[in-house]
Design a protein around this motif. Structure first.
Motif, mmCIF file in Angstrom:
data_model
loop_
_atom_site.group_PDB
_atom_site.id
_atom_site.type_symbol
_atom_site.label_atom_id
_atom_site.label_comp_id
_atom_site.label_asym_id
_atom_site.label_seq_id
_atom_site.Cartn_x
_atom_site.Cartn_y
_atom_site.Cartn_z
ATOM 1 N N TYR A 93 0.927 -11.073 -3.187
ATOM 2 C CA TYR A 93 0.466 -9.527 -2.810
ATOM 3 C C TYR A 93 0.002 -8.901 -3.686
ATOM 4 O O TYR A 93 -1.148 -8.033 -3.477
ATOM 5 C CB TYR A 93 2.092 -8.839 -2.325
ATOM 6 N N LYS A 94 0.549 -9.001 -4.851
ATOM 7 C CA LYS A 94 -0.336 -8.184 -6.186
ATOM 8 C C LYS A 94 -1.406 -8.669 -6.586
ATOM 9 O O LYS A 94 -2.327 -7.761 -6.801
ATOM 10 C CB LYS A 94 0.776 -8.022 -7.088
ATOM 11 N N TRP A 95 -1.635 -9.981 -6.622
ATOM 12 C CA TRP A 95 -2.964 -10.468 -7.123
ATOM 13 C C TRP A 95 -3.696 -11.248 -6.259
ATOM 14 O O TRP A 95 -4.755 -11.771 -6.711
ATOM 15 C CB TRP A 95 -2.617 -11.194 -8.656
ATOM 16 N N ILE A 144 11.918 -17.308 2.695
ATOM 17 C CA ILE A 144 11.935 -15.890 1.729
ATOM 18 C C ILE A 144 10.608 -15.523 1.446
ATOM 19 O O ILE A 144 10.250 -14.317 1.295
ATOM 20 C CB ILE A 144 12.752 -16.330 0.516
ATOM 21 N N PHE A 145 9.679 -16.525 1.163
ATOM 22 C CA PHE A 145 8.172 -16.219 0.792
ATOM 23 C C PHE A 145 7.432 -15.315 1.916
ATOM 24 O O PHE A 145 7.051 -14.234 1.547
ATOM 25 C CB PHE A 145 7.550 -17.475 0.743
ATOM 26 N N ASP A 146 7.617 -15.853 3.186
ATOM 27 C CA ASP A 146 7.084 -14.877 4.400
ATOM 28 C C ASP A 146 7.988 -13.691 4.663
ATOM 29 O O ASP A 146 7.230 -12.531 4.733
ATOM 30 C CB ASP A 146 7.325 -15.478 5.582
ATOM 31 N N THR A 147 9.019 -13.436 4.360
ATOM 32 C CA THR A 147 9.966 -12.284 4.768
ATOM 33 C C THR A 147 9.542 -11.513 3.554
ATOM 34 O O THR A 147 9.214 -10.289 3.826
ATOM 35 C CB THR A 147 11.580 -12.662 4.660
ATOM 36 N N PHE A 167 6.826 -6.261 2.031
ATOM 37 C CA PHE A 167 6.034 -5.463 1.019
ATOM 38 C C PHE A 167 4.845 -4.749 2.222
ATOM 39 O O PHE A 167 4.430 -3.580 2.122
ATOM 40 C CB PHE A 167 5.114 -6.365 0.213
ATOM 41 N N SER A 168 4.500 -5.453 3.225
ATOM 42 C CA SER A 168 3.357 -4.997 4.066
ATOM 43 C C SER A 168 4.350 -3.536 4.909
ATOM 44 O O SER A 168 3.600 -2.819 5.140
ATOM 45 C CB SER A 168 3.176 -5.795 5.286
ATOM 46 N N LYS A 169 5.389 -3.890 5.368
ATOM 47 C CA LYS A 169 6.086 -2.842 5.972
ATOM 48 C C LYS A 169 6.051 -1.585 5.080
ATOM 49 O O LYS A 169 5.906 -0.520 5.729
ATOM 50 C CB LYS A 169 7.402 -3.421 6.447
ATOM 51 N N ALA A 170 6.682 -1.801 3.912
ATOM 52 C CA ALA A 170 6.769 -0.690 2.984
ATOM 53 C C ALA A 170 5.250 0.128 2.778
ATOM 54 O O ALA A 170 5.287 1.295 2.868
ATOM 55 C CB ALA A 170 7.156 -1.209 1.498
ATOM 56 N N LYS A 171 4.218 -0.822 2.859
ATOM 57 C CA LYS A 171 3.058 -0.034 2.568
ATOM 58 C C LYS A 171 2.633 0.689 3.780
ATOM 59 O O LYS A 171 2.257 1.919 3.878
ATOM 60 C CB LYS A 171 1.927 -1.130 2.254
ATOM 61 N N GLU A 172 2.641 0.184 4.927
ATOM 62 C CA GLU A 172 2.506 0.729 6.394
ATOM 63 C C GLU A 172 3.128 2.109 6.488
ATOM 64 O O GLU A 172 2.653 3.010 6.909
ATOM 65 C CB GLU A 172 3.144 -0.249 7.285
ATOM 66 N N GLN A 206 13.476 0.296 0.046
ATOM 67 C CA GLN A 206 13.795 1.053 1.499
ATOM 68 C C GLN A 206 13.418 0.099 2.725
ATOM 69 O O GLN A 206 14.134 0.168 3.525
ATOM 70 C CB GLN A 206 12.958 2.326 1.608
ATOM 71 N N ALA A 207 12.358 -0.720 2.357
ATOM 72 C CA ALA A 207 11.736 -1.311 3.744
ATOM 73 C C ALA A 207 12.821 -2.189 3.867
ATOM 74 O O ALA A 207 13.156 -2.707 5.046
ATOM 75 C CB ALA A 207 10.388 -1.978 3.556
ATOM 76 N N ALA A 208 13.231 -3.099 2.979
ATOM 77 C CA ALA A 208 14.263 -4.228 3.037
ATOM 78 C C ALA A 208 15.675 -3.572 3.635
ATOM 79 O O ALA A 208 16.236 -4.316 4.524
ATOM 80 C CB ALA A 208 14.428 -4.695 1.604
ATOM 81 N N LEU A 209 15.960 -2.384 3.169
ATOM 82 C CA LEU A 209 17.354 -1.981 3.703
ATOM 83 C C LEU A 209 17.274 -1.453 4.929
ATOM 84 O O LEU A 209 18.111 -1.813 5.795
ATOM 85 C CB LEU A 209 17.490 -0.622 2.741
#
Ligand code: NAD
Length: 362
Positions: free
Chosen positions: A177-179, A327-330, A335-340, A347-350
């Motif tokens: 996601y980062k690089w 866990i890789f896909d989740t 990360f995508s949900k948090a960005k969206e 928070q997105a995980a919670l």
């Protein structure tokens, strides 16, 4: 064993029911046995999705309050971990107050097993820091509500290798996601705590060709792991400002706090320790502002829980590993949900975990 001199003081200063109310705990069980010296607390956080499963930690806490706070935070984390992973389990945890290297005896573990048994399956235990699969064998002499039993005795063994695999998956997803690539070759990675889980993460990382730096308060372990995997070791606790790409907390919780956060130079935090953020809202926001990608602990360290859960329905290691691989896909989804939604990754995980619990409640 414990430094609290005046127990009345600690009770006076600590509003335990208020804490339970704030964090939504169902039950807290205090265990005390003079004969074996057992002093334990079992916390049942939420059983909406199933029985509360979570390991037992043995630690020489400075005071009872620290033990209570730890077990409350850890058990809540187990609820979230089970929910985000899609397991039919609630969240619980136990702590035994004492030094696991000198105070632990078979009788103490059996007495603890009796307490676990008295809860009739509402809480199922396993190993955590300071515990081994052999300790769980002693617990099993008194109760069936225990997992993490050695493979040769029909269990799934020490869950830490599956935990390590899941953390490795979460770390690779974070790198992607980062690089833009999940390749960790030549990435500088600090692993803090090279115990059961940390050492196995070091193995994955060194095999892939990452430049691993390790840190541990246990000097002999530090030396052994550094020689075994040919990686750099760093003594002492001045590690937070090391110039690394990834910081992997694999010792105890709350290492990301007011004192350490501004020192961090890493771009990713992905580790096994539970409750890495001392304040999950404030520090998650701060990390986001600093441009540091945080892989929520209860999301990426769920491999061990997946492994012990598999023990309940008849252990199958391949299934446990395959589920842990997800866990890789989740992690990427979170990360995508948090960005969206412009929220932190925590928070997105919670949100996802709470959504599953509320759906089951309704
Ligand atoms: P462990 O006790 O085997 O290892 C912990 C290591 O951290 C030890 O080597 C210890 O010396 C070191 N340590 C303690 N305090 C330290 C400090 N301040 N600085 C540096 N090193 C320190 O425990 P583990 O089973 O490897 O678990 C590690 C973490 O991962 C814990 O927070 C645990 O709750 C979490 N976790 C473990 C599992 C599992 O399957 N074992 C699953 C999920 C989460």
């Amino acid at each position: 064993m414990l430094k609290v001199k005046n127990v009345n003081d600690s009770i006076k200063d600590f509003q335990v029911i208020d804490m339970m109310t704030q964090m939504n705990h169902e039950q807290l069980v205090f265990c005390n046995d003079k004969e074996t010296g057992l002093k334990a607390i079992i916390a049942i956080h939420d059983t909406t999705l199933g029985p509360a499963l979570g390991g037992t930690r043995m630690w020489n806490y400075d005071c009872y309050n620290d033990a209570i706070i730890d077990v409350l935070r850890l058990s809540r984390g187990m609820t979230l971990k089970a929910a985000i992973t899609g397991l039919s389990l609630g969240g619980g945890k136990a702590v035994i107050i004492g030094d696991s290297t000198s105070d632990k005896t078979e009788n103490m573990m059996r007495k603890f097993g009796e307490y676990v048994n008295s809860l009739g399956g509402k809480y199922i235990t396993a190993e955590d820091v300071g515990m081994t699969a052999l300790d769980m064998v002693n617990v099993k002499k008194e109760t069936d509500f225990v997992t993490g039993i050695p493979i040769e005795m029909g269990g799934g063994g020490d869950p830490s290798s599956v935990t390590a695999f899941g953390v490795y998956m979460g770390m690779k997803a974070s790198a992607k996601y980062k690089w833009g690539s999940d390749n960790l070759i030549s990435k500088k990675i600090l692993v803090q705590g090279v115990g059961h889980v940390g050492e196995k993460i070091v193995k994955y990382l060194t095999e892939e060709g990452a430049k691993v730096i390790i840190n541990d308060i246990n000097k002999s372990n530090l030396k052994r792991v550094s020689e075994l995997y040919n990686c750099q070791s760093f003594e002492g606790n001045l590690i937070y400002d090391l110039d690394v790409d990834i910081y992997s907390p694999c010792a105890l919780g709350a290492t990301i706090n007011d004192n350490t956060i501004n020192l961090l130079k890493c771009e990713i935090i992905a580790g096994a320790a539970n409750n890495q953020l001392q304040d999950e809202f404030k520090h998650a926001n701060q990390l986001q502002d600093m441009g540091i990608l945080y892989a929520p602990d209860f999301l990426i360290n769920a491999g061990g829980l997946i492994n012990v859960y598999s023990e309940i329905s008849g252990y199958n290691r391949e299934n446990a590993i395959n589920q842990t691989r997800k866990i890789f896909d989740t992690t990427l989804e979170i990360f995508s949900k948090a960005k969206e939604e412009n929220i932190t990754t925590q928070q997105a995980a919670l949100k996802l975990a709470m959504h599953r619990i509320l759906k089951a409640k309704n």
